[in-house]
Write a protein that holds these residues in place. Structure first.
Motif, mmCIF file in Angstrom:
data_model
loop_
_atom_site.group_PDB
_atom_site.id
_atom_site.type_symbol
_atom_site.label_atom_id
_atom_site.label_comp_id
_atom_site.label_asym_id
_atom_site.label_seq_id
_atom_site.Cartn_x
_atom_site.Cartn_y
_atom_site.Cartn_z
ATOM 1 N N TYR A 13 11.669 36.548 -18.275
ATOM 2 C CA TYR A 13 11.810 37.163 -16.953
ATOM 3 C C TYR A 13 10.447 37.622 -16.415
ATOM 4 C CZ TYR A 13 12.405 41.265 -13.922
ATOM 5 O OH TYR A 13 12.285 42.202 -12.924
ATOM 6 N N LEU A 14 9.652 38.257 -17.274
ATOM 7 C CA LEU A 14 8.344 38.732 -16.855
ATOM 8 C C LEU A 14 7.429 37.582 -16.453
ATOM 9 C CD1 LEU A 14 7.592 41.510 -19.524
ATOM 10 C CD2 LEU A 14 8.350 41.840 -17.166
ATOM 11 N N GLU A 17 9.806 35.217 -13.312
ATOM 12 C CA GLU A 17 10.219 35.898 -12.085
ATOM 13 C C GLU A 17 9.207 36.924 -11.585
ATOM 14 O OE1 GLU A 17 14.271 37.202 -11.785
ATOM 15 O OE2 GLU A 17 14.922 35.851 -13.389
ATOM 16 N N ARG A 18 8.549 37.594 -12.511
ATOM 17 C CA ARG A 18 7.565 38.604 -12.107
ATOM 18 C C ARG A 18 6.153 38.036 -12.026
ATOM 19 N NH1 ARG A 18 8.953 43.907 -12.802
ATOM 20 N NH2 ARG A 18 6.999 44.247 -11.666
ATOM 21 N N PHE A 20 3.941 37.693 -14.432
ATOM 22 C CA PHE A 20 2.964 38.416 -15.239
ATOM 23 C C PHE A 20 2.108 37.425 -16.030
ATOM 24 C CE2 PHE A 20 5.132 42.848 -15.739
ATOM 25 C CZ PHE A 20 5.156 42.960 -14.352
ATOM 26 N N GLY A 81 10.823 49.351 -18.631
ATOM 27 C CA GLY A 81 11.000 48.054 -17.977
ATOM 28 C C GLY A 81 12.086 47.229 -18.649
ATOM 29 N N TRP A 85 15.746 46.267 -16.921
ATOM 30 C CA TRP A 85 16.142 44.856 -16.782
ATOM 31 C C TRP A 85 17.520 44.619 -17.395
ATOM 32 C CZ3 TRP A 85 16.431 41.227 -20.967
ATOM 33 C CH2 TRP A 85 16.677 39.906 -20.557
ATOM 34 N N GLY A 177 -0.847 38.599 -11.955
ATOM 35 C CA GLY A 177 0.340 38.271 -11.182
ATOM 36 C C GLY A 177 0.188 36.998 -10.374
#
Length: 311
Positions: A13-14, A17-18, A20, A81, A85, A177
């Motif tokens: 996910y990090l 979607e994020r 990172f 975090g 989530w 990012g």
């Protein structure tokens, strides 16, 4: 859900979607794997066993082990975090870390190299580059660009040849990012990069193919190349800067970030606008950039105490 697959899902996910960076995801996973080990030692192997008390005990254990406040704060952020989530995805009915608190990380002033020391360092690199050695020419271009543009080391080694605009004296950087920004550099850095591209890089790219590491391919687009025709790595730049700063007076870390700190501080000392420096550094928060105003203020106080007769 068991903790291990949950942590793997959070890492995906990090990253996806994020957006990172690899290093940031790795840091989150390291913290959460430590949490999983701590939990399993207390017979907790699933996410529904994560309670506020367990998380507080985990942070307390780190404090008792002598971990820095910044590390404890990062652990707390990782846990918050993760559980947030899990709650958003419906895995947990409520977020156990909503009330989890951690100490504010202590802020220390970064190491800054003064202008005379910086000039001496660049002069030393220029003398080495004048021999025509490809590695020395590359090293001069690296340090000139790090100091001119205040890049992160990960941003520097990620540059491709096409990212550099020698006519406009700018470089296109992909920062944290996956955020892109365009950063300026000066004529000395331009001169060093041109020399590197014209002579040193072709020599490094034409290195003996037999010397290429097994299982790897030459990186044709990379701006800075190592001795094996590969994209230069972060560790190599760390070793270069650490060797250059080893005998230089001053305390604090001796890695490439010292040059980033130095560039930002010299910009502000020279009258640059704080928000312009924020944009150049790629900081999401102005508060992060403000640390350099503290550095400038401290340097001013030191100069005042030394120079003013009534200090």
């Amino acid at each position: 859900m068991h903790l291990d697959p949950a942590i793997d899902g959070f890492a995906r996910y990090l990253a996806t979607e994020r957006g990172f960076s690899v290093n940031t995801v790795r840091a989150y996973c390291a913290d959460l794997c430590g949490l999983a080990t701590f939990a399993e030692e207390r017979a907790v192997g699933t996410v529904d066993g994560l309670t506020l008390e367990l998380l507080r005990d985990w942070l307390w254990e780190g404090t008792q082990a002598g971990l820095a406040r910044a590390t404890i704060a990062r652990r707390s952020a990782s846990a918050r975090g993760f559980t947030a989530w899990l709650t958003r995805d419906g895995v947990l009915p409520s977020d156990p870390a909503v009330r989890l608190r951690s100490p504010k990380p202590g802020r220390t002033l970064p190491r800054v190299i003064n202008r005379t020391q910086m000039q001496d360092l660049l002069d030393k690199l220029e003398v080495a580059a004048s021999t025509g050695d490809p590695g020395a020419v590359r090293n001069l271009a690296i340090i000139e660009l790090l100091y001119a543009s205040a890049l992160r080391v990960s941003e520097l080694v990620g540059l491709d040849v096409g990212d550099v605009d020698l006519s406009r004296l700018t470089v296109r950087v992909t920062g944290k990012g996956d955020n892109e920004r365009v950063v300026p550099f000066g004529v000395p850095a331009q001169t060093a990069i041109v020399r590197y591209l014209q002579a040193a890089r072709p020599a490094l790219a034409a290195a003996d193919p037999g010397a290429t590491r097994s299982g790897t391919k030459p990186s044709g687009s990379a701006l800075f190349l190592g001795s094996h025709r590969q994209r230069l790595g972060v560790r190599a730049v760390y070793r270069l800067v650490a060797a250059l700063l080893e005998s230089m007076p001053g305390t604090g870390p001796a890695g490439p970030h010292a040059l980033r700190h130095t560039a930002a501080t010299h910009l502000l000392d020279g009258g640059a606008d704080l928000r312009a420096v924020q944009e150049m550094l790629g900081h999401a928060s102005l508060g992060t950039t403000q640390i350099y105003t503290h550095v400038s203020a401290e340097r001013l106080q030191q100069s005042y105490r030394l120079a003013h007769p009534r200090a």
